[in-house]
Design a protein around this motif. Structure first.
Motif: not given
Length: 224
Positions: A96-108, A110-118, A171-174
């Motif tokens: 859930p923390l990964a989901q939150k970071v992706e949701r809030v910072h998705g436009g950045h 360096s955002a870890p897009i796809g991290l929560s799914q992994v 490691e890649h997505v982050t």
């Protein structure tokens, strides 16, 4: 992993040696996308003497598993308490923390897009893996093993390789767990937690692959 060679790839070392991933991150050596290079080449590219990097890794080899119990039943108990339960507890809040970071910072950028799914895929596969160990493999080992034990051990080793692939994707997505300047507290907490989780998982797999499983494999090969 019982020994390190300059011809080993950084990807292999990071996957098998506890602490190597953090050492590579510290030296800015990529082990996910560019990980299929020999240690000697990676050292030179990072501006290090290959012998210096090798010495640091050899120190990790000596430290690996040092705190693990010697008796098989105690070692299994250690794996269950220190790693199985810890992985479950940490993934419960990391996802859930990964989901939150992706949701809030998705436009950045360096955002870890796809991290929560992994992490969700890893959680599901890891849960299945650990249940098989808890319900089938470990009880068999605690009863002394048996002729057929080679098959579940081989399956666990294959599943470890799949878990390693998930760690490389993380490691890649982050971007190597690199925080951007001014990262918020949630983002910082996420990467701190991920660093510990990933290092724990590598140590967990090392204890099984290099310490626990070999105790039963010669027996099964001889019986076949």
């Amino acid at each position: 992993m019982t020994g390190i060679s300059l011809d080993d790839t950084v990807a292999t070392i990071a996957a098998e040696l506890p602490g190597a991933a953090e050492l590579f991150r510290r030296h800015d050596i990529s082990f996910c996308c560019g990980g299929n290079v020999r240690l000697s080449e990676a050292a030179v590219k990072a501006g290090l003497a290959p012998s210096e990097l090798l010495s640091e890794l050899e120190a990790l080899v000596k430290a690996a598993g040092r705190d693990a119990p010697e008796e098989t039943s105690d070692l299994i108990g250690h794996i269950l308490d220190r790693y199985h339960q810890t992985h479950r507890a940490e993934l419960t809040w990391l996802i859930p923390l990964a989901q939150k970071v992706e949701r809030v910072h998705g436009g950045h950028p360096s955002a870890p897009i796809g991290l929560s799914q992994v992490l969700e895929r890893l959680r599901d596969e890891l849960e299945s893996h650990m249940m098989k160990e808890e319900q089938i493999l470990f009880p068999t080992m605690q009863s002394g093993g048996g002729v057929g034990i080679a098959h579940p051990i081989a399956q666990m080793r294959r599943e470890h390789e799949e878990e390693v692939e998930h760690l490389r994707t993380i490691e890649h997505v982050t971007h190597g767990l690199s925080l951007p300047p001014g990262a918020c507290g949630s983002w910082t907490a996420l990467y701190t937690g991920l660093r510990k989780f990933a290092d724990d998982l590598v140590t967990h797999m090392h204890l099984e692959n290099a310490v626990l499983f070999p105790r039963f494999e010669p027996q099964s090969r001889g019986a076949g």
